[in-house]
Design an enzyme around this catalytic site. Structure first.
Site, PDB file in Angstrom:
ATOM      1  CG  ASP A 171      -2.295   0.655   0.872  1.00  0.00           C
ATOM      2  OD1 ASP A 171      -2.278   1.839   0.483  1.00  0.00           O
ATOM      3  OD2 ASP A 171      -3.338  -0.005   0.974  1.00  0.00           O
ATOM      4  CG  HIS A 242      -4.429   2.195  -1.982  1.00  0.00           C
ATOM      5  ND1 HIS A 242      -4.414   2.891  -0.797  1.00  0.00           N
ATOM      6  CD2 HIS A 242      -5.727   2.191  -2.375  1.00  0.00           C
ATOM      7  CE1 HIS A 242      -5.648   3.270  -0.480  1.00  0.00           C
ATOM      8  NE2 HIS A 242      -6.463   2.872  -1.431  1.00  0.00           N
ATOM      9  CD  GLU A 309     -10.082   3.816  -1.171  1.00  0.00           C
ATOM     10  OE1 GLU A 309     -11.037   4.118  -0.471  1.00  0.00           O
ATOM     11  OE2 GLU A 309      -8.955   3.530  -0.693  1.00  0.00           O
ATOM     12  CD1 TRP A 450     -10.469  -2.201   5.444  1.00  0.00           C
ATOM     13  CD2 TRP A 450      -8.487  -2.219   4.411  1.00  0.00           C
ATOM     14  NE1 TRP A 450     -10.668  -2.637   4.157  1.00  0.00           N
ATOM     15  CE2 TRP A 450      -9.475  -2.652   3.505  1.00  0.00           C
ATOM     16  CE3 TRP A 450      -7.158  -2.153   3.988  1.00  0.00           C
ATOM     17  CZ2 TRP A 450      -9.170  -3.027   2.188  1.00  0.00           C
ATOM     18  CZ3 TRP A 450      -6.864  -2.522   2.681  1.00  0.00           C
ATOM     19  CH2 TRP A 450      -7.854  -2.947   1.798  1.00  0.00           C
TER      20      TRP A 450
HETATM   21  C1  TNX Z   1     -11.049   1.753   1.848  1.00  0.00           C
HETATM   22  S1  TNX Z   1     -11.623  -1.116   0.996  1.00  0.00           S
HETATM   23  C2  TNX Z   1      -9.935   1.084   1.352  1.00  0.00           C
HETATM   24  C3  TNX Z   1      -8.752   0.895   2.222  1.00  0.00           C
HETATM   25  C4  TNX Z   1      -8.955   1.514   3.576  1.00  0.00           C
HETATM   26  C5  TNX Z   1     -10.371   1.256   4.064  1.00  0.00           C
HETATM   27  C6  TNX Z   1     -10.632   1.718   5.459  1.00  0.00           C
HETATM   28  C7  TNX Z   1     -10.629  -0.696  -0.033  1.00  0.00           C
HETATM   29  C8  TNX Z   1     -10.546  -1.563  -1.175  1.00  0.00           C
HETATM   30  N1  TNX Z   1      -9.897   0.439   0.139  1.00  0.00           N
HETATM   31  O1  TNX Z   1      -7.610   1.396   1.589  1.00  0.00           O
HETATM   32  O2  TNX Z   1      -8.023   0.962   4.437  1.00  0.00           O
HETATM   33  O3  TNX Z   1     -11.274   1.901   3.188  1.00  0.00           O
HETATM   34  O4  TNX Z   1     -11.854   1.256   5.960  1.00  0.00           O
END
Ligand code: TNX
Length: 535
Positions: A171, A242, A309, A450
Site C-alpha cells: 500500500d 495505493h 481508490e 484494515w
Molecule cells: C477503503 S476497501 C480502502 C482501504 C482503507 C479502508 C478503510 C478498499 C478496497 N480500500 O484502503 O483501508 O477503506 O476502511
C-alpha cells in the site's frame, strides 16, 4: 454443545450413555490421506492434553469418505472412541476443529492445565460449509504484522473453519514482501519515518519509524502452515493506486511528467492518495516481474491485484498517460485503468491463475476472467454476478472490522458507522436481487481488517473478535434470512466461545466494552455522522 459455527445437523445420544474420555493411552489412527490432519491434531490437542496420541487402534480414527462433499465431515462419538470422516482431508480437518470444541476450552491451550477433563459426550454431527470462500483480509501494509502474528491468525482462522487469508501486502504506507529482483521495494518501501496516530485529521504522530517485511522464506512458511490448516493464502499487490511505497523505492514507477516522484516518501499518513502508478509499459513489466516471483511462492488459484481508490488527476495531467489513451484507442482514464487490469487478467490466466480485484475494476469494463471483491456495498457484486463473474462479498456496510463496535465514547479510535456483533451476525452474503444462477457466482464472503487504527496484533484482536466469530458462522452455517436469525441463541453460545478465546489468548472486545488498556484516550476517530468512511 455450543458449537460455533453451528453444524448442519447433530444428534446427541441419550445423556445416560457414558462419554468417551481421552486418556494418555488414547490412540490416533489416520487412514490414508488424513495423515496431515493427524499431525495438526497432535500439535494442538496433543499439546493441550499432554497426551501423545500414538498411532494405533482404539481411540480417534480419521478417514476419507468419498460419499461426502469435499469440505463436509461426519463426527461420531460413542463409548469406544471418536470417528471423523470427511470428503477430503479438509473435511476431516474441519471435523477435528469441531472435536476441539467438544473437548472444552482447555483444548485450546498449548500445554495442560490442572483439572481439565477430556470427556466427550456421545453424539453424531454431520456438517458442511455454505460457502467455499470463507475469507479474512488482513492489512499488513498499514501496520506490519510480524510473521509469528500471521501464523497465530492462521490458527485462529482454522479454529473458526475459515479457509482464505487474503494478505494485503502493499500500500502507500509500506511494501511487505521481499522481491529479489527489486531489493529497494523492501530496503526503502518496507518502512516509513513516522506514523499518523488516528485518522488523517488527528494532530498526533508516533515518531518511531515503523516497518517490516516477509522474506520469501517467511512467505513459504506462512503458505505451508496455512496449507496444513486447509487455508489458502491469497496475496494482494495493490495497483495502480495505493502504490506510493513502490514509487518511493523506484520513482520511475510514478507519473514523472506531473510531479517530482524522487521526493515521494513512503506515506506516513492515511487516506486516498493522488500519487498513483504511471500507466506505462515500464510499469507493466515491473509488476510482471514482481508477480513472477510471487507465483512461485503462492499456489493460490486467485491473485488479488487491488484496483481500488485510484484517483485519476495525475493521469489527466500527464502527457504520457494521455498519449497512451490515444494509442490504445481508449475513451478515458477509467478505460486506461481497465486496460491495466485486463493486461494482468490475461497475464495471470496465461499462467493458470485468476485475477481478483476490488469492485472498482468494474469501471471502464471488467476483464473477462476477473472475480470481484465487492466492498462498496453490494452493488459491485450484484453487477459482477449478473455479468457472470465470480464474487466475494465483503461490503464495508457490514463486514469492515476496522469500524467501531459500539457508539460508546471509549471505543478505541472509533471510525465509520457502528457495526456490532449482532450486525455482523445478520450479514447476508447473497443479496435478494440475484437469481439462483447469478447467486451461484457468489463464491463466498470475507471480513476485511484494515489497520490504519490498529498498530499491533493486540489492537487487531480487539477489532476482529468477537465479530469474526459471528462472521464465521455466517460464512459456514446455513442460516435463515437475516431478520429470522436467532441472535439470542448465538449470543448464548458465545458464552462458551469466550472461554475458548480466553484459552487461545485472544484479546477480544468484552460485551461490556473495552477494558481500560484497550482504549485510546485522546486519539480522535471520526464522528458517526461525519464524512464517508475513508480513513
Ligand atoms: C477503503 S476497501 C480502502 C482501504 C482503507 C479502508 C478503510 C478498499 C478496497 N480500500 O484502503 O483501508 O477503506 O476502511
Amino acid at each position: 454443545m455450543d458449537l460455533i459455527p453451528a453444524p448442519s445437523r447433530s444428534h446427541d445420544a441419550s445423556p445416560d450413555l457414558p462419554p468417551y474420555v481421552l486418556t494418555d493411552t488414547t490412540a490416533l489412527l489416520a487412514a490414508p490421506g488424513t495423515e496431515g490432519v493427524a499431525r495438526v491434531l497432535r500439535t494442538t490437542v496433543g499439546a493441550a492434553t499432554g497426551f501423545e496420541l500414538p498411532p494405533g487402534e482404539g481411540g480417534i480414527v480419521l478417514a476419507l469418505d468419498s460419499a461426502l462433499a469435499t469440505e463436509a465431515y461426519r463426527l461420531t462419538v460413542d463409548a469406544h472412541g471418536i470417528g471423523i470422516t470427511g470428503g477430503s482431508a479438509a473435511g476431516v480437518f474441519w471435523g477435528a476443529q469441531t472435536l476441539r470444541q467438544l473437548l472444552g476450552p482447555a483444548a485450546y491451550r498449548k500445554a495442560p492445565v490442572a483439572g481439565a477433563a477430556w470427556a466427550v459426550a456421545q453424539t453424531t454431527i454431520e456438517d458442511e460449509p455454505r460457502f467455499g470462500w470463507r475469507g479474512v483480509m488482513l492489512d499488513v501494509a498499514r501496520h506490519f504484522m510480524p510473521k509469528d502474528g500471521v501464523l497465530r491468525y492462521l490458527d485462529l482462522l482454522a479454529a473458526h473453519k475459515l479457509n482464505v487469508l487474503h494478505l494485503h501486502l502493499t500500500d502507500d504506507q509500506g511494501w511487505r514482501v521481499e522481491i529479489k529482483r527489486y531489493p529497494r521495494l523492501t530496503e526503502v518501501g518496507a518502512w516509513r519515518a513516522r506514523t499518523k496516530v488516528g485518522l488523517r485529521e488527528s494532530p498526533l504522530w508516533d515518531e518511531r519509524p515503523h516497518g517490516g517485511y516477509y522474506t520469501q522464506d517467511d512467505i513459504r512458511e506462512i503458505v505451508a502452515y496455512a496449507a496444513d490448516r486447509h487455508i489458502t493464502v491469497v496475496p494482494e499487490i495493490d495497483i495502480p493506486g495505493h502504490s506510493q511505497a513502490a514509487i518511493a523505492a523506484y520513482p520511475e514507477l510514478g507519473n514523472t511528467d506531473v510531479i517530482d516522484t524522487t521526493t515521494l516518501p513512503v506515506l506516513s499518513s492515511w487516506g486516498v492518495n493522488p500519487n498513483v502508478l504511471a500507466p506505462t509499459d515500464g510499469t507493466l513489466r515491473f509488476y510482471e516481474d514482481v508477480l513472477d516471483e510471487l507465483l512461485e511462492l503462492f499456489p493460490s488459484p486467485f491473485f488479488h491485484i487491488g484496483g481500488d481508490e485510484c484517483p485519476k488527476e495525475q493521469w489527466k495531467a500527464s502527457a504520457t498517460a494521455q498519449t497512451r489513451i490515444k494509442e490504445l484507442d481508449l475513451a478515458d482514464e477509467d478505460e486506461l485503468q481497465s486496460s491495466i487490469i485486463r493486461h494482468f487478467d490475461r497475464w495471470l490466466a496465461g499462467r493458470g491463475r485468476r485475477l481478483i480485484g476490488w469492485d472498482e475494476i468494474l469501471e471502464g469494463g471488467l476483464a473477462p476472467g476477473a472475480a470481484v471483491s465487492s466492498w462498496r456495498g453490494y452493488a459491485g457484486g450484484i453487477a459482477a454476478a449478473q455479468a457472470g463473474h465470480d464474487v466475494v462479498m465483503c461490503p464495508e456496510t457490514h463486514v469492515y472490522l476496522d469500524w467501531r463496535q459500539s457508539d460508546r465514547d471509549d471505543e478505541p479510535i472509533p471510525i465509520a458507522h457502528v457495526r456490532t456483533l449482532e450486525d455482523v451476525y445478520r450479514f447476508e452474503p447473497v443479496p435478494d436481487e440475484l437469481t439462483p444462477d447469478e447467486a451461484a457466482h457468489v463464491i463466498g464472503a470475507q471480513a476485511n481488517i484494515w489497520t490504519e487504527t490498529a498498530d499491533s496484533a493486540r489492537a487487531v484482536d480487539y477489532l476482529a473478535f468477537p465479530r469474526l466469530v459471528a462472521f464465521a458462522e455466517v460464512a459456514w452455517s446455513q442460516l435463515p434470512a437475516p431478520a429470522d436469525r436467532d441472535y439470542d441463541g448465538f449470543d448464548a453460545r458465545m458464552a462458551a466461545h469466550y472461554a475458548r478465546l480466553d484459552a487461545l489468548g485472544v484479546e477480544y472486545r468484552r460485551p461490556g466494552g473495552p477494558l481500560p488498556w484497550q482504549q485510546r484516550p485522546g486519539v480522535i476517530g471520526r464522528p458517526i455522522d461525519g464524512p464517508p468512511p475513508i480513513v
